[in-house]
Design an enzyme around this catalytic site. Structure first.
Site, PDB file in Angstrom:
ATOM      1  N   SER A  82      34.046  29.848  -0.244  1.00 44.12           N
ATOM      2  CA  SER A  82      33.179  31.002   0.035  1.00 44.12           C
ATOM      3  C   SER A  82      33.170  32.064  -1.060  1.00 44.12           C
ATOM      4  CB  SER A  82      33.611  31.672   1.336  1.00 44.12           C
ATOM      5  OG  SER A  82      33.030  31.017   2.426  1.00 44.12           O
ATOM      6  N   LYS A  85      30.028  32.613  -2.908  1.00 42.72           N
ATOM      7  CA  LYS A  85      28.911  33.364  -2.320  1.00 42.72           C
ATOM      8  C   LYS A  85      28.672  34.676  -3.062  1.00 42.72           C
ATOM      9  CE  LYS A  85      29.803  31.583   2.367  1.00 42.72           C
ATOM     10  NZ  LYS A  85      30.612  31.775   3.568  1.00 42.72           N
ATOM     11  N   TYR A 208      24.532  24.270  -1.686  1.00 39.23           N
ATOM     12  CA  TYR A 208      25.577  25.183  -1.208  1.00 39.23           C
ATOM     13  C   TYR A 208      26.938  24.459  -1.119  1.00 39.23           C
ATOM     14  CZ  TYR A 208      28.402  27.684   2.231  1.00 39.23           C
ATOM     15  OH  TYR A 208      29.444  28.299   2.886  1.00 39.23           O
ATOM     16  N   TYR A 260      34.862  38.787   6.015  1.00 44.98           N
ATOM     17  CA  TYR A 260      34.230  38.515   7.316  1.00 44.98           C
ATOM     18  C   TYR A 260      34.544  39.602   8.331  1.00 44.98           C
ATOM     19  CZ  TYR A 260      34.655  34.135   4.811  1.00 44.98           C
ATOM     20  OH  TYR A 260      34.652  33.182   3.844  1.00 44.98           O
ATOM     21  N   VAL A 278      38.155  29.388   1.997  1.00 49.80           N
ATOM     22  CA  VAL A 278      39.064  28.615   2.857  1.00 49.80           C
ATOM     23  C   VAL A 278      40.007  27.672   2.121  1.00 49.80           C
ATOM     24  CG1 VAL A 278      37.835  28.663   5.063  1.00 49.80           C
ATOM     25  CG2 VAL A 278      37.308  26.895   3.393  1.00 49.80           C
TER      26      VAL A 278
END
Ligand code: GLN
Length: 342
Positions: A82, A85, A208, A260, A278
């Site tokens: 992630s 991103k 992605y 998050y 992760v």
């Protein structure tokens, strides 16, 4: 708000890091102090990540002057996940500009897990922000390139410029996730049904999934972060990767959403924009000063590296990086008055 401040030049005011030796010593201390096990578990919803060595731990600080300080397994490779991103978002902002990306992807926190489907439904199909999977898929869909192959090349090339070296796909991680990413495929299909992505959703999920499987080290993350800390110039290669305005936008979105549903706690404890993945990486940015890269695969329930958070919290304190911290002005210290009088 845009109209009220149109034409006002953006001035910048940040502090400086302590000297080379102090930073070096604090990076070693961050590693030593955070090394002992403090719980957490390796991610297992992507099968290959369950095989990660839980003992691996690396810490790295890259200063905006190009100096790099490392401790532990700072050169060991792992998938960026992630954390990609944030950097893909910066590349899309550079291409399309502040307003378009704000309108198409959004900037507000969902308060829900990174792969929440409910969050999309609760928000009438709006992907909300680029740090959760829905917003990241919507962002990747905006990457330039007529075909998915060209989009993937643009992602790989862009993230490599942030890292200052050619990043490679970890094909084992990619294949493992591609075989098990039904949830991301569902999210992309849902976004398409709301008219939020204009491309073939399965192709976007593939780009992605590849971007998440790019292989980096804690050192790479530190340099990538330092580029966002340095007005978009990679401090090791000297290349301008994105504009200073794009860095500002990206860091604001990271501060609000990078960890998050734990983003508030992270800001409260650490006081810096960051982004976790992760596989156990976290990148953190001290604007005008440095990028921090950490790696340890043991995660908390929100999917954030436990040792990585501890090491970053130590560095934020010891190096004086918290962007909300201030000190009483020198003129109000009794000692400084005495100093002036004598
Ligand atoms: N590739 C992962 C996913 O989409 C990234 C998640 C993460 O790092 N939090 O599920």
């Amino acid at each position: 708000m845009e109209q009220d401040i149109a034409g006002v030049d953006q001035s910048v005011s940040t502090g400086v890091l302590p000297g080379w030796e102090a930073v070096e010593a604090h990076v070693v201390a961050a590693y030593e102090r955070s090394r002992t096990r403090a719980g957490g578990a390796v991610a297992d919803y992507i099968p290959i990540l369950a095989a990660a060595d839980p003992e691996l731990f690396g810490v790295c600080v890259a200063e905006v002057n190009g100096e790099v300080h490392s401790a532990g397994d700072a050169e060991v490779g792992f998938s960026i996940q992630s954390i990609s991103k944030a950097f893909v978002y910066a590349l899309v902002c550079e291409e399309l500009g502040h307003e378009v990306v704000h309108e198409r992807v959004g900037v507000n926190n969902t308060g829900l897990a990174f792969n929440s489907v409910v969050a999309i439904e609760l928000n009438d199909g709006h992907p909300m922000n680029p740090m959760v999977n829905a917003g990241a898929l919507a962002t990747t869909a905006l990457m330039p390139g007529r075909t998915p192959e060209l989009q993937w090349e643009a992602v790989r090339d862009g993230l490599s410029r942030f890292a200052g070296r050619s990043l490679q796909l970890d094909t084992v991680v990619y294949e493992s996730e591609a075989a098990t990413n039904q949830r991301n495929r569902a999210i992309a299909a849902l976004l398409e049904s709301y008219g939020r992505i204009q491309r073939d959703p399965s192709e976007i999920v593939d780009v992605y999934t590849k971007q998440c499987a790019l292989r980096v080290s804690a050192r790479d993350l530190a340099v990538m972060g330092a580029t966002l800390a340095d007005g978009g110039v990679n401090p090791v290669t000297g290349e301008q990767v994105v504009s200073a305005a794009v860095c500002r936008d990206t860091l604001a979105v990271m501060a609000a959403n990078g960890l998050y549903e734990r983003s508030g706690e992270w800001l409260f404890e650490i006081g810096l924009p960051g982004k976790s993945g992760v596989a156990g990486g976290i990148v953190t940015i001290a604007p005008g000063k440095a990028g921090i890269g950490v790696f340890s695969p043991l995660l908390d329930v929100a999917g954030n590296s436990v040792r990585g958070q501890r090491a970053t919290a130590y560095l934020s304190r010891a190096l004086g990086l918290n962007i909300f911290a201030s000190d009483v002005h020198r003129s109000k210290h009794p000692e400084s008055h005495q100093g002036q009088e004598s």
